[in-house]
Design a protein around this motif. Sequence first.
Motif, short mmCIF file in Angstrom:
data_model
loop_
_atom_site.label_atom_id
_atom_site.label_comp_id
_atom_site.label_asym_id
_atom_site.label_seq_id
_atom_site.Cartn_x
_atom_site.Cartn_y
_atom_site.Cartn_z
N THR A 86 -94.58 -11.66 65.79
CA THR A 86 -94.37 -11.52 67.22
C THR A 86 -95.40 -12.32 68.00
OG1 THR A 86 -93.49 -9.31 66.85
CG2 THR A 86 -94.17 -9.84 69.09
N ALA A 93 -94.17 -15.96 67.47
CA ALA A 93 -92.81 -16.30 67.88
C ALA A 93 -92.60 -16.19 69.39
CB ALA A 93 -91.81 -15.42 67.15
N VAL A 94 -93.17 -15.17 70.01
CA VAL A 94 -92.94 -14.98 71.45
C VAL A 94 -93.51 -16.14 72.26
CG1 VAL A 94 -93.49 -13.49 73.41
CG2 VAL A 94 -92.63 -12.50 71.30
N ALA A 119 -94.16 -19.16 71.24
CA ALA A 119 -93.43 -20.38 70.87
C ALA A 119 -92.06 -20.41 71.54
CB ALA A 119 -93.29 -20.46 69.35
N ALA A 120 -91.37 -19.29 71.54
CA ALA A 120 -90.07 -19.23 72.19
C ALA A 120 -90.21 -19.44 73.70
CB ALA A 120 -89.39 -17.89 71.90
N ALA A 121 -91.27 -18.89 74.28
CA ALA A 121 -91.50 -19.08 75.72
C ALA A 121 -91.78 -20.55 76.03
CB ALA A 121 -92.65 -18.20 76.18
N VAL A 169 -90.79 -23.21 74.30
CA VAL A 169 -89.55 -23.97 74.13
C VAL A 169 -88.63 -23.74 75.32
CG1 VAL A 169 -87.45 -24.14 72.72
CG2 VAL A 169 -89.69 -24.10 71.63
N THR A 170 -88.56 -22.50 75.78
CA THR A 170 -87.71 -22.19 76.92
C THR A 170 -88.18 -22.91 78.18
OG1 THR A 170 -87.24 -20.02 75.96
CG2 THR A 170 -86.79 -20.28 78.31
#
Length: 148
Positions: free
Chosen positions: A86, A89-90, A92-94, A96-97
């Motif tokens: 978490t 990933a959180v 990294a996802a933020a 990329v978004t």
Amino acid sequence: MTARMMRPAHPVPGPIVARRVVGTPGEVAAVVATLRDSNRLVGMSLPAQMPHGDGRVWVTVRFIDRPRAARTAAPVRTARRWPVVTAVAVPAAAAVTVAGWLAVQLVQAVIALLPLLAGGLFVLAVLALLLRRSGVCCPGLHCPGCNH
């Protein structure tokens, strides 16, 4: 007699067990010493020689049997990977978004400005052609019309 008189002065914490211990004199002494040091020894018989003549002795000991707690292995620590996943990933996802959103905004801005940019370039090109043909402007080369 009252009920108080019938109770023993020191209650026994567990059942008393009698066991025969067989071994060398040192081994038997070690077992007896362990029971005595743990305050569990109630009594023992006199040591007797084993009939085979191999130097071993036996003794009967009476001791308080306290049930041992079951030996448990050291608690196995299970790896909890979800906090680590978490934590990686959180963000990294933020990221990329946000990068995707910014790219979409840039493309939309360029598309929205494209007619304006094309119109501006067209106007500049027409002005350059008109000024060049009229001879009002010297492009930097010596020409007969500007007395330069």
